[in-house]
Scaffold this motif. Structure first.
Motif, PDB file in Angstrom:
ATOM      1  N   LYS A  92     -13.420   1.311   3.999  1.00  0.00           N
ATOM      2  CA  LYS A  92     -12.673   2.142   5.229  1.00  0.00           C
ATOM      3  C   LYS A  92     -11.079   1.698   5.052  1.00  0.00           C
ATOM      4  O   LYS A  92     -10.940   2.738   5.373  1.00  0.00           O
ATOM      5  CB  LYS A  92     -13.726   1.282   6.170  1.00  0.00           C
ATOM      6  CG  LYS A  92     -13.264   1.985   7.709  1.00  0.00           C
ATOM      7  CD  LYS A  92     -13.195   0.622   8.334  1.00  0.00           C
ATOM      8  CE  LYS A  92     -12.587   1.758   9.767  1.00  0.00           C
ATOM      9  NZ  LYS A  92     -13.390   0.706  10.695  1.00  0.00           N
ATOM     10  N   ASP A  93     -11.302   0.734   4.312  1.00  0.00           N
ATOM     11  CA  ASP A  93      -9.853   0.273   4.639  1.00  0.00           C
ATOM     12  C   ASP A  93      -8.953   1.407   3.240  1.00  0.00           C
ATOM     13  O   ASP A  93      -7.874   2.071   3.568  1.00  0.00           O
ATOM     14  CB  ASP A  93      -9.304  -0.871   4.323  1.00  0.00           C
ATOM     15  CG  ASP A  93      -9.871  -1.842   5.289  1.00  0.00           C
ATOM     16  OD1 ASP A  93      -9.921  -1.532   6.730  1.00  0.00           O
ATOM     17  OD2 ASP A  93     -10.258  -2.684   5.539  1.00  0.00           O
ATOM     18  N   THR A  94      -9.937   1.309   1.802  1.00  0.00           N
ATOM     19  CA  THR A  94      -9.343   2.217   1.411  1.00  0.00           C
ATOM     20  C   THR A  94      -8.921   3.799   1.161  1.00  0.00           C
ATOM     21  O   THR A  94      -8.338   4.347   1.331  1.00  0.00           O
ATOM     22  CB  THR A  94      -9.855   2.740   0.424  1.00  0.00           C
ATOM     23  OG1 THR A  94      -9.725   1.085  -0.004  1.00  0.00           O
ATOM     24  CG2 THR A  94      -9.369   3.083  -1.825  1.00  0.00           C
ATOM     25  N   ASN A 103      -8.478   4.969   4.357  1.00  0.00           N
ATOM     26  CA  ASN A 103      -7.473   5.302   5.615  1.00  0.00           C
ATOM     27  C   ASN A 103      -6.072   4.733   4.903  1.00  0.00           C
ATOM     28  O   ASN A 103      -5.564   5.789   5.435  1.00  0.00           O
ATOM     29  CB  ASN A 103      -7.725   4.291   6.579  1.00  0.00           C
ATOM     30  CG  ASN A 103      -8.563   4.290   7.577  1.00  0.00           C
ATOM     31  OD1 ASN A 103      -9.455   5.329   8.234  1.00  0.00           O
ATOM     32  ND2 ASN A 103      -9.463   3.431   8.153  1.00  0.00           N
TER      33      ASN A 103
END
Length: 117
Positions: A36-38, A40
């Motif tokens: 998810k972080d990557t 985003n």
């Protein structure tokens, strides 16, 4: 026989031996959480690159023009983000956002150019 459970909600699975999820909802939820972080970070950078491209395209409708640094800043241009560099034999460095490029000139002016594909 080994008990299999949905990777998202833990519901016991029935059916195919390679089944991992009990429903499309659980599959989508699980895959949206992965990295998810990557995802985003990449989405945010791509959005800022699109904004830079739009600004250069609007200011450079003729294919070659000049614009001031303040005009670019006022429109929200981010000088930190570009997709490629091109250095000429004379040592000038063109910064490109896809096919829209700019070259720093004197007095805080920029030459905006469009590379034909």
């Amino acid at each position: 026989m080994e008990k299999r459970e949905c990777l998202e909600c833990g519901t016991p699975l029935k059916g195919r031996a390679d089944q991992k999820f009990c429903s499309d909802y659980c599959r989508n939820t699980y895959n949206n959480k992965v990295d998810k972080d990557t995802k985003n970070l990449i989405r945010n950078i791509n959005n800022r690159l699109k904004k830079n491209y739009k600004i250069l395209s609007e200011l450079n409708s003729s294919g070659k023009t000049k614009a001031s640094r303040t005009k670019l800043y006022d429109k929200g241009f981010d000088f930190q983000l570009f997709t490629s560099l091109y250095q000429t034999k004379t040592g000038n460095t063109y910064f490109y956002v896809y096919n829209q490029g700019y070259l720093a000139l004197e007095n805080d002016l920029f030459l905006l150019i469009k590379k034909e594909l």
